[in-house]
Design a protein around this motif. Structure first.
Motif, PDB file in Angstrom:
ATOM      1  N   THR A   1       9.205  -8.193   1.248  1.00 28.60           N
ATOM      2  CA  THR A   1      10.640  -7.962   1.284  1.00 28.60           C
ATOM      3  C   THR A   1      11.189  -9.042   2.204  1.00 28.60           C
ATOM      4  N   GLY A   2      11.920  -9.969   1.618  1.00 27.51           N
ATOM      5  CA  GLY A   2      12.298 -11.166   2.366  1.00 27.51           C
ATOM      6  C   GLY A   2      11.023 -11.889   2.744  1.00 27.51           C
ATOM      7  N   PRO A   3      10.904 -12.362   3.987  1.00 27.17           N
ATOM      8  CA  PRO A   3       9.682 -13.059   4.400  1.00 27.17           C
ATOM      9  C   PRO A   3       8.551 -12.112   4.828  1.00 27.17           C
ATOM     10  N   GLN A   4       8.862 -10.829   4.912  1.00 27.08           N
ATOM     11  CA  GLN A   4       7.933  -9.833   5.448  1.00 27.08           C
ATOM     12  C   GLN A   4       6.959  -9.324   4.379  1.00 27.08           C
ATOM     13  N   VAL A   5       5.658  -9.437   4.668  1.00 32.85           N
ATOM     14  CA  VAL A   5       4.645  -8.831   3.807  1.00 32.85           C
ATOM     15  C   VAL A   5       4.552  -7.352   4.164  1.00 32.85           C
ATOM     16  N   VAL A   6       4.555  -6.494   3.158  1.00 30.25           N
ATOM     17  CA  VAL A   6       4.481  -5.048   3.385  1.00 30.25           C
ATOM     18  C   VAL A   6       3.017  -4.623   3.235  1.00 30.25           C
ATOM     19  N   PRO A   7       2.381  -4.155   4.324  1.00 28.74           N
ATOM     20  CA  PRO A   7       0.978  -3.740   4.239  1.00 28.74           C
ATOM     21  C   PRO A   7       0.867  -2.373   3.549  1.00 28.74           C
ATOM     22  N   LEU A   8       0.190  -2.349   2.409  1.00 25.40           N
ATOM     23  CA  LEU A   8       0.054  -1.121   1.638  1.00 25.40           C
ATOM     24  C   LEU A   8      -1.409  -0.821   1.340  1.00 25.40           C
ATOM     25  N   THR A   9      -1.701   0.458   1.223  1.00 30.63           N
ATOM     26  CA  THR A   9      -3.033   0.858   0.756  1.00 30.63           C
ATOM     27  C   THR A   9      -3.101   0.581  -0.747  1.00 30.63           C
ATOM     28  N   ARG A  10      -4.285   0.685  -1.303  1.00 25.89           N
ATOM     29  CA  ARG A  10      -4.437   0.462  -2.740  1.00 25.89           C
ATOM     30  C   ARG A  10      -3.594   1.465  -3.539  1.00 25.89           C
ATOM     31  N   ALA A  11      -3.616   2.737  -3.128  1.00 27.63           N
ATOM     32  CA  ALA A  11      -2.846   3.764  -3.832  1.00 27.63           C
ATOM     33  C   ALA A  11      -1.343   3.503  -3.715  1.00 27.63           C
ATOM     34  N   GLU A  12      -0.867   3.166  -2.515  1.00 27.32           N
ATOM     35  CA  GLU A  12       0.558   2.892  -2.322  1.00 27.32           C
ATOM     36  C   GLU A  12       1.001   1.703  -3.170  1.00 27.32           C
ATOM     37  N   TYR A  13       0.179   0.648  -3.184  1.00 25.03           N
ATOM     38  CA  TYR A  13       0.508  -0.505  -4.012  1.00 25.03           C
ATOM     39  C   TYR A  13       0.588  -0.095  -5.485  1.00 25.03           C
TER      40      TYR A  13
END
Length: 103
Positions: free
Chosen positions: A25-37
């Protein structure tokens, strides 16, 4: 199952890179689990359409696991929180009695 012809999905400031399985989101990488992704990918590939909990579970579930549809509520909740924390403008909305939508 996955639409590989759509490698990058952009919804407002939210970018889902299906080839790299990465969300920004913008320059920010969003750290997600496999399920969340996977939940986000499911909603993003069907943006603008209401997706039921059962459809989300079917998208994520594999042959050797059985997943209760209530877990979809948990995944969506933590996903919303992480997207908000990363500053995402777009979020997942609940359509009471129907499911979730990402527009």
């Amino acid at each position: 199952r996955h639409d590989l012809s759509v490698p990058i999905i952009t919804i407002g400031d939210l970018v889902v890179d299906t080839a790299r399985r990465r969300v920004t989101t913008g320059p920010q990488v969003v750290p997600l689990t496999r399920a969340e992704y996977s939940v986000l990918e499911c909603l993003a590939l069907r943006r603008g359409r209401v997706i039921s909990k059962e459809q989300i579970v079917a998208w994520i579930q594999n042959a050797d696991s059985v997943v209760d549809s209530k877990i979809a509520e948990v995944w969506v909740s933590t996903l919303r929180k992480k997207l908000r924390e990363a500053g995402a403008v777009k979020t997942i909305e609940t359509r009471r009695g129907f499911g979730y939508i990402l527009e």
